[in-house]
Write a protein that holds these residues in place. Structure first.
Motif, short mmCIF file in Angstrom:
data_model
loop_
_atom_site.label_atom_id
_atom_site.label_comp_id
_atom_site.label_asym_id
_atom_site.label_seq_id
_atom_site.Cartn_x
_atom_site.Cartn_y
_atom_site.Cartn_z
N ALA A 1 0.83 -1.19 0.00
CA ALA A 1 0.00 0.00 0.00
C ALA A 1 0.87 1.24 0.00
CB ALA A 1 -0.92 0.02 1.22
N ALA A 2 0.42 2.27 -0.72
CA ALA A 2 1.11 3.56 -0.78
C ALA A 2 0.31 4.59 0.01
CB ALA A 2 1.27 4.00 -2.23
N PRO A 3 0.95 5.68 0.43
CA PRO A 3 0.22 6.70 1.19
C PRO A 3 -0.95 7.31 0.43
CG PRO A 3 2.59 7.04 1.38
CD PRO A 3 2.39 5.98 0.34
N ASP A 4 -0.88 7.30 -0.90
CA ASP A 4 -1.97 7.88 -1.69
C ASP A 4 -3.15 6.94 -1.88
OD1 ASP A 4 -1.00 6.03 -3.52
OD2 ASP A 4 -0.23 7.52 -4.93
N GLY A 5 -3.10 5.74 -1.25
CA GLY A 5 -4.21 4.81 -1.31
C GLY A 5 -4.05 3.68 -2.30
N ARG A 6 -3.08 3.77 -3.20
CA ARG A 6 -2.87 2.66 -4.13
C ARG A 6 -2.53 1.39 -3.35
NH1 ARG A 6 1.96 4.33 -7.62
NH2 ARG A 6 2.45 5.46 -5.68
N ALA A 7 -3.05 0.28 -3.82
CA ALA A 7 -2.76 -1.00 -3.16
C ALA A 7 -2.68 -2.10 -4.20
CB ALA A 7 -3.82 -1.32 -2.12
N LEU A 8 -1.79 -3.03 -3.96
CA LEU A 8 -1.68 -4.21 -4.80
C LEU A 8 -1.44 -5.41 -3.92
CD1 LEU A 8 1.51 -5.28 -5.15
CD2 LEU A 8 1.67 -3.23 -6.55
N VAL A 9 -1.72 -6.57 -4.49
CA VAL A 9 -1.51 -7.82 -3.77
C VAL A 9 -0.69 -8.74 -4.65
CG1 VAL A 9 -3.69 -8.80 -4.58
CG2 VAL A 9 -2.63 -9.72 -2.52
N ASN A 10 0.24 -9.45 -4.02
CA ASN A 10 0.98 -10.50 -4.71
C ASN A 10 0.46 -11.84 -4.21
OD1 ASN A 10 3.30 -11.49 -6.39
ND2 ASN A 10 3.85 -12.38 -4.41
N THR A 11 -0.17 -12.58 -5.12
CA THR A 11 -0.69 -13.89 -4.78
C THR A 11 0.42 -14.92 -4.96
OG1 THR A 11 -2.87 -13.22 -5.55
CG2 THR A 11 -2.49 -15.57 -5.27
N PRO A 12 0.76 -15.67 -3.93
CA PRO A 12 1.96 -16.52 -3.98
C PRO A 12 1.76 -17.79 -4.77
CG PRO A 12 0.82 -16.87 -1.92
CD PRO A 12 0.06 -15.79 -2.65
N ARG A 13 2.86 -18.43 -5.04
CA ARG A 13 2.88 -19.75 -5.67
C ARG A 13 3.24 -20.77 -4.59
NH1 ARG A 13 4.81 -15.60 -8.42
NH2 ARG A 13 4.41 -15.36 -10.65
N GLY A 14 2.29 -21.10 -3.75
CA GLY A 14 2.56 -21.98 -2.64
C GLY A 14 3.00 -21.19 -1.41
N SER A 15 3.55 -21.91 -0.44
CA SER A 15 3.98 -21.27 0.83
C SER A 15 5.48 -21.42 1.04
CB SER A 15 3.21 -21.92 2.00
OG SER A 15 1.82 -21.75 1.84
N TRP A 16 6.22 -21.45 -0.05
CA TRP A 16 7.65 -21.74 0.02
C TRP A 16 8.47 -20.64 0.68
CZ3 TRP A 16 7.70 -26.57 -0.65
CH2 TRP A 16 6.87 -27.18 -1.58
N LEU A 17 7.90 -19.43 0.81
CA LEU A 17 8.66 -18.32 1.37
C LEU A 17 8.67 -18.31 2.89
CD1 LEU A 17 7.46 -15.51 -1.06
CD2 LEU A 17 9.54 -16.88 -1.20
#
Length: 479
Positions: A395-411
């Motif tokens: 999220a940015a202070p100006d309200g922009r938001a993005l999501v990264n959908t993972p490829r499994g739970s390897w992280l």
């Protein structure tokens, strides 16, 4: 970028479309697309469509109507369709009539388990995007008999459409077919949704509420040296990480910055000798005051939260270049917010907390609505906030938001975050917008984790080693 819209915005768009569409046409359009995907799943699972068995779990809303109409369309392909009505008195009338006319079977709730056990495919049409909370006991009890693949209508029932939260019994789908636009649930609850397929029904929507980077976005954003570039023009990143106790944090963060194609990496800290031993191309010194000029700093992993760590963070924040503050740096900011006084208000700052660090920064955990939580933190600290978790929210202070959908739970492994901070620092040094840099780094990070898991049990070192393959993969998909 893929646009994602809240259910409120989607319902309003649907209402506008319904006002100019013949009665029932929109539902039949959606249901036909649903039936196509159901037939695909039957073919994939059983090798054929005709003669196979589909059981519909039908609630009282429009999703139940979609399921009933889809069942009628499947009957045209000689599929045996049975519908279990959870609330018979509130079932969608035209859809139910269409199913009966087509030769579909309506079975009682009591007889439902045997029809579920016989099914080659189960269609979840229990609740729609207006519903909130877990499944009720009668619906939850039916799920215990499901062994066939599950196709969810619009969203898996029992999963919150706007947050992806699961607070009790809920459907876990193998595929979710949604209509008109992606909803937050599709990005925030991948384990519940399975494969997500979008059916165009003619919705017209403006600026999305949430975004998800695709491979083309990441490939376009990631810096690639040109014929006139040198080591300085590609971005010089400074890494203030690690200690005598935690030298690995320094090795991982600095190594990720190197492998992210930084032009030059400068390391400053107590692990200088260890970093030089692993990465001879890194210019390593013992103190941030001796590091030389950089175009961005990564600070925090393994530096400790005492007096020395605070001094390092305060120095870095005062240099007037973008800063990625990770790990111990976020804890220092939470405990000693006065360190931010060293930062010029125009200096870009990216905070990368996990849930525990977020709670320290904000005084409460992220909660179910992680997008709203990240936006609130971004406003409070006037910084880009990368909220770690199974799905990463930026999220940015100006309200922009993005999501990264993972490829499994390897992280989910020790040191993984140090690798991410090095990737992010390299992108900040290249001059990339901090919000986009955070999203692109998260994308490549999760791809590297997936690639590393193909060869061996995942470790931070494995993720680090897979970064070049991840970048090659990103570029090859757009070439």
């Amino acid at each position: 970028m893929q646009g994602i819209w809240t259910t409120e915005r989607i319902r309003a768009a649907e209402d506008r479309l319904l006002a100019v569409t013949p009665d029932g046409e929109l539902m039949r359009r959606a249901a036909f697309g649903l039936s196509v995907h159901a037939a695909e799943m039957l073919a994939e699972h059983t090798g054929s469509v005709s003669g196979r068995r589909v059981t519909l779990l039908v609630g009282s809303g429009n999703n139940g109507g979609d399921a009933l109409w889809a069942g009628a369309f499947l009957r045209r392909r000689n599929v045996a369709v049975s519908a279990i009505l959870l609330k018979p008195e509130r079932a969608h009338g035209p859809g139910l009539a269409a199913l009966k006319r087509s030769g579909g079977r309506v079975v009682s709730l009591e007889d439902g388990p045997q029809w579920i056990r016989r099914a080659d495919l189960v269609v979840d049409g229990i609740v729609g995007i207006s519903a909130r909370g877990p499944l009720r006991p009668d619906a939850a009890a039916l799920l215990e008999y499901v062994s066939a693949p599950v196709l969810a209508v619009d969203l898996p029932s029992g999963v919150d459409p706007d947050t992806g939260a699961v607070d009790g019994p809920a459907v876990v789908a193998d595929r979710t077919v949604t209509f008109g636009a992606l909803k937050p649930v599709h990005a925030l609850a991948p384990a519940s949704c399975g494969e997500v397929s979008l059916v165009d029904i003619g919705l017209r929507l403006s600026e999305p509420d949430l975004q998800r980077l695709d491979t083309a976005d990441v490939a376009a954003a990631w810096p690639v040296p040109g014929p006139d570039d040198d080591k300085y023009s590609q971005g010089v990143v400074g890494v203030a990480a690690g200690s005598a106790t935690y030298p690995g944090a320094a090795v991982l963060a600095a190594g990720a910055a190197v492998r992210a194609t930084s032009g030059l990496v400068r390391y400053a800290g107590h692990a200088a000798d260890v970093v030089r031993g692993h990465w001879p191309e890194v210019i390593a010194t013992g103190s941030v005051t001796d590091a030389g000029r950089v175009q961005a700093w990564v600070v925090g992993p393994g530096i400790g939260t005492g007096h020395e760590g605070r001094d390092v963070l305060r120095f870095v924040l005062g240099r007037g270049v973008p800063v990625c503050a990770d790990a111990d740096a976020t804890t220092i900011i939470a405990r000693s917010p006065d360190v931010l006084d060293a930062r010029d208000p125009d200096t870009p700052l990216v905070l990368t907390p996990h849930a525990g660090e977020f709670e320290r920064l904000m005084g409460s955990p992220p909660g179910a609505d992680r997008v709203a939580a990240a936006r609130a933190a971004a406003r409070k600290y006037d910084a880009v906030v990368l909220l770690k978790g199974h799905c990463t929210v930026v999220a940015a202070p100006d309200g922009r938001a993005l999501v990264n959908t993972p490829r499994g739970s390897w992280l989910a492994t020790a040191g993984s975050g140090d690798v991410l901070s090095g990737l992010l620092g390299a992108l900040l040094a290249s001059g990339l917008d901090p919000w986009l840099a955070a999203g692109a780094a998260a994308h490549v990070h999760s791809l590297a984790g997936s690639l590393a898991a193909d060869d061996a049990p995942t470790s931070a070192s494995g993720i680090l080693g897979a970064i070049p393959d991840a970048l090659r993969s990103v570029r090859s998909l757009t070439s």
